[in-house]
Design an enzyme around this catalytic site. Structure first.
Site, PDB file in Angstrom:
ATOM      1  N   GLU A 285       0.913  -1.123  -0.146  1.00 43.22           N
ATOM      2  CA  GLU A 285      -0.042   0.095  -0.267  1.00 43.22           C
ATOM      3  C   GLU A 285       0.996   1.277   0.135  1.00 43.22           C
ATOM      4  OE1 GLU A 285      -1.677   3.354   1.091  1.00 43.22           O
ATOM      5  OE2 GLU A 285      -1.954   2.443   2.854  1.00 43.22           O
TER       6      GLU A 285
ATOM      7  N   CYS B 189      -2.062   9.383   3.117  1.00 44.76           N
ATOM      8  CA  CYS B 189      -1.800   8.913   1.990  1.00 44.76           C
ATOM      9  C   CYS B 189      -2.925   8.704   0.999  1.00 44.76           C
ATOM     10  CB  CYS B 189      -1.633   7.206   1.887  1.00 44.76           C
ATOM     11  SG  CYS B 189      -2.876   6.207   2.666  1.00 44.76           S
TER      12      CYS B 189
END
Length: 501
Positions: free
Chosen positions: A247, A281
């Site tokens: 990720e 993010c």
């Protein structure tokens, strides 16, 4: 037996090799932590291997009981945890509280639903294999390595840790060198609830410690961090065919349609861009607003941004930039946008005063500028006008990243969401998918692959095991050399009758 790895790392002169975690608001030392060597990482994985058999043997209900006990410990010590997260990241206490609430919610969901998602179930054997029964279950992989980030040092890695544990695996966790205390706290509280075996351990250190975890023999490695580091993790794991869940970063866009609630959209844009000092993010880094409503939206957004102040005091809206080197990246992106013809509506280069960065709102920024193409990871946002929302979607999809996005539209939010090339979309909100335990979290492109959270997150840490059992002999048995010469023709005739129409 402790579930925190040994503190015995020694330097050449026999002294324990340690490093300090610092409060980014003040530079004060929060605590010292050991630099675990490759040998110590291997020892942790080896002891986790032994523990994993016991943990898997507890079954779903047995593990749920243990994980529920851990959740109660985390709840009881929540105030202590809040203070630690804020000390190591600098984020406001309320942000830390939200993070811990999410940790508990996801832990509860994973332990509650693991049996339903992964447990043994019957599968139809089909017409041709009707004399067999078929079952499918998902078995734990064994030992999972987790490398976590510093921006959400509890919630993000627990998206892997909770689900891996619920699936029946042992875990060795390497937290960021900026937030080692958070990882140590998680492991120590787990050992209060599960003292029997080292099912969940933490190793601390720098890149070398993380690299050692990649090659330590774990059965899967879950990584959250930059795309650049993610590629290195993948390369290291490839040598041993260790599967990875990656990720990475994002450059998430928010699309504002002509029929949007502009007040709500502007508030969401600022929250997505500035909360956690922009160190998210899946935070909002780009806004594409339809020309028809752009002036009004920008006016509202600018007023909101001007009210937001960084600082270390409780009343501050955002904290410092946790990783010092990120400040120069933020500075470079802002300056590049201005040099290329962009305009600063709020703030500018003078807003960057380490360790704090005041909110920066830019507009008219060219699509090939750094502030559009690369992850900034600071409290900055670009608001660009587009002829319509569909053009905003097109521009959003030009990014090499594909993590999350948001759409504000009263009439066609889901329609626009479907066209976005990302793993997650919030309609008339931002980041809400991260707070729903049943939804998978992850992206495409340079944002990585694999999923945490939800049913997909549980299956990431297990392998499917299919079993068939013959119930009675078939009239047409094709799995023997004694079959008749007509068997194949009869089998094909039957298949054409059943499936050829």
């Amino acid at each position: 037996m402790t579930q925190t790895a040994s503190d015995s790392a020694l330097s050449a002169d026999g002294e324990q090799r340690r490093f300090a975690s610092l409060d980014p608001r003040t530079g004060e030392v929060v605590a010292h932590h050991p630099i675990h060597t490759a040998a110590e990482v291997e020892d942790a994985v080896s002891s986790a291997r032994d523990a994993s058999a016991w943990w898997a043997g507890l079954g779903f209900e047995g593990r749920k009981t243990k994980l529920d006990a851990w959740r109660r410990v985390l709840s009881k010590r929540a105030d202590e945890f809040v203070a630690l997260i804020s000390a190591e990241t600098g984020k406001p206490a309320d942000d830390s509280r939200v993070e811990i609430a999410l940790v508990m919610d996801h832990l509860h969901w994973a332990s509650r639903h693991a049996g339903r998602v992964l447990g043994k179930r019957r599968v139809s054997s089909g017409m041709l294999m009707f004399n067999h029964s078929a079952t499918l279950e998902y078995r734990p992989l064994g030992v999972i390595g987790v490398i976590g980030p510093w921006n959400y040092p509890a919630h993000t890695p627990m998206g892997s840790i909770s689900y891996a544990l619920a699936a029946g695996n042992a875990v060795v966790f390497k937290p960021s060198e900026f937030t080692p205390g958070v990882g140590t706290f998680l492991a120590s509280t787990f050992s209060e609830a599960v003292p029997e075996y080292p099912v969940f351990q933490v190793v601390t250190g720098f890149g070398e410690t993380g690299a050692a975890l990649c090659t330590s023999g774990v059965d899967k490695l879950a990584f959250t961090g930059s795309t650049r580091t993610g590629k290195k993790v993948m390369a290291a794991c490839a040598a041993t065919l260790t599967p990875v869940l990656v990720e990475c970063g994002g450059k998430d866009a928010l699309i504002v349609d002509t029929d949007a609630d502009l007040v709500a959209a502007a508030e969401a844009a600022m929250w997505g861009a500035v909360s956690n000092a922009g160190q998210t993010c899946a935070g909002v880094e780009r806004v594409y607003v339809a020309e028809e409503v752009a002036d009004e939206f920008i006016e509202i957004a600018v007023k909101r941004a001007l009210k937001l102040k960084p600082g270390g005091e409780p009343s501050a809206n955002l904290g410092p930039i946790t990783m010092p080197s990120q400040v120069e990246i933020i500075r470079e992106h802002v300056q590049d946008a201005l040099d290329r013809g962009g305009k600063a509506l709020v703030g500018g280069p003078d807003s960057i005063r380490p360790p704090y960065v005041e909110p920066v709102v830019l507009t008219d920024v060219p699509e090939d500028s750094l502030a559009i193409t690369e992850e900034t990871f600071g409290p900055t946002v670009v608001i660009n006008r587009v002829p319509n929302a569909l053009e905003g979607v097109r521009l959003a999809n030009q990014s090499k990243y594909g993590l999350g996005a948001a759409v504000f539209s009263r009439s066609r939010g889901e329609e626009l969401a479907r066209e976005l090339r990302v793993g997650m979309v919030s309609v008339n909100a931002v980041l809400t998918y991260a707070a729903i335990p049943g939804l998978p979290f992850g992206g495409v492109g340079d944002s990585g692959f694999g999923r945490i959270h939800g049913e997909d997150g549980l299956r990431e840490f297990a392998y499917p095991k299919a079993v068939t059992k013959q119930r009675f002999k078939a009239l047409l048995n094709m799995t023997t050399f004694d079959r008749s010469s007509l068997a194949g023709k009869q089998m094909l005739r039957l298949a054409r009758l059943l499936f050829g129409r």
